[in-house]
Design a protein around this motif. Sequence first.
Motif, PDB file in Angstrom:
ATOM      1  N   VAL A  68     -12.043  11.967   1.739  1.00 47.70           N
ATOM      2  CA  VAL A  68     -13.371  11.368   1.918  1.00 47.70           C
ATOM      3  C   VAL A  68     -14.401  12.124   1.070  1.00 47.70           C
ATOM      4  O   VAL A  68     -15.266  11.505   0.435  1.00 47.70           O
ATOM      5  N   SER A  69     -14.288  13.444   1.014  1.00 38.62           N
ATOM      6  CA  SER A  69     -15.238  14.216   0.194  1.00 38.62           C
ATOM      7  C   SER A  69     -15.090  13.894  -1.295  1.00 38.62           C
ATOM      8  O   SER A  69     -16.049  14.044  -2.060  1.00 38.62           O
ATOM      9  N   HIS A  75       0.839  -1.199   0.000  1.00 39.05           N
ATOM     10  CA  HIS A  75       0.000   0.000   0.000  1.00 39.05           C
ATOM     11  C   HIS A  75       0.872   1.247   0.000  1.00 39.05           C
ATOM     12  O   HIS A  75       2.074   1.174   0.213  1.00 39.05           O
ATOM     13  N   LEU A  76       0.244   2.373  -0.243  1.00 36.79           N
ATOM     14  CA  LEU A  76       0.939   3.650  -0.309  1.00 36.79           C
ATOM     15  C   LEU A  76       0.691   4.442   0.971  1.00 36.79           C
ATOM     16  O   LEU A  76      -0.407   4.413   1.524  1.00 36.79           O
ATOM     17  N   GLU A 117      -6.369   0.101  -0.406  1.00 35.45           N
ATOM     18  CA  GLU A 117      -6.050   0.793   0.834  1.00 35.45           C
ATOM     19  C   GLU A 117      -4.800   1.657   0.692  1.00 35.45           C
ATOM     20  O   GLU A 117      -3.865   1.301  -0.021  1.00 35.45           O
ATOM     21  N   PHE A 118      -4.814   2.771   1.408  1.00 34.81           N
ATOM     22  CA  PHE A 118      -3.648   3.643   1.531  1.00 34.81           C
ATOM     23  C   PHE A 118      -3.732   4.338   2.876  1.00 34.81           C
ATOM     24  O   PHE A 118      -4.795   4.366   3.500  1.00 34.81           O
ATOM     25  N   VAL A 170      -4.288   7.097   9.409  1.00 38.24           N
ATOM     26  CA  VAL A 170      -5.664   6.816   9.018  1.00 38.24           C
ATOM     27  C   VAL A 170      -5.619   5.963   7.760  1.00 38.24           C
ATOM     28  O   VAL A 170      -4.935   6.308   6.798  1.00 38.24           O
ATOM     29  N   VAL A 171      -6.342   4.843   7.785  1.00 39.51           N
ATOM     30  CA  VAL A 171      -6.401   3.969   6.615  1.00 39.51           C
ATOM     31  C   VAL A 171      -7.668   4.295   5.837  1.00 39.51           C
ATOM     32  O   VAL A 171      -8.771   4.294   6.395  1.00 39.51           O
ATOM     33  N   LEU A 172      -7.469   4.596   4.566  1.00 42.05           N
ATOM     34  CA  LEU A 172      -8.570   4.871   3.656  1.00 42.05           C
ATOM     35  C   LEU A 172      -8.482   3.923   2.473  1.00 42.05           C
ATOM     36  O   LEU A 172      -7.449   3.273   2.266  1.00 42.05           O
ATOM     37  N   ALA A 173      -9.546   3.865   1.698  1.00 44.26           N
ATOM     38  CA  ALA A 173      -9.546   3.103   0.452  1.00 44.26           C
ATOM     39  C   ALA A 173     -10.027   4.010  -0.669  1.00 44.26           C
ATOM     40  O   ALA A 173     -10.915   4.850  -0.471  1.00 44.26           O
TER      41      ALA A 173
END
Length: 115
Positions: free
Chosen positions: A82-83, A66-67, A108-109, A99-102
């Motif tokens: 997120v927006s 992941h990055l 995932e990053f 914070v893990v986001l996709a």
Amino acid sequence: MGLTFAEICIDARDPASLGLWWAQVLGWPHHTDSDGDVGLTPPAGSGPPWQFLTVADDKVVKNRLHLDFVPDDQQAEVDRLVSLGARHVDIGQGDESWVVLADPEGNEFCVLAAE
């Protein structure tokens, strides 16, 4: 004999949409080749180019690679991402400083704490 890191390749069901999403996130110019794959060109000194390649299958399991990104302001950047369509994901990270986001295709990053 040596190796040179040439590019990051990301499989995508819809490389046009995913490549454009990341171009917007990073503020990098993009182009689409004759195969429909999308390339992002980073500013000088910002790392290798990214290529979004067409695949037929959906992402099913957690990424093996992941990055990580370092923002100026973690919360502001998470809110911005997120927006734009990122979503929070729980990969078992627990209570950490990152914070893990996709992205929209589920890759995932991490958004690390600001330095």
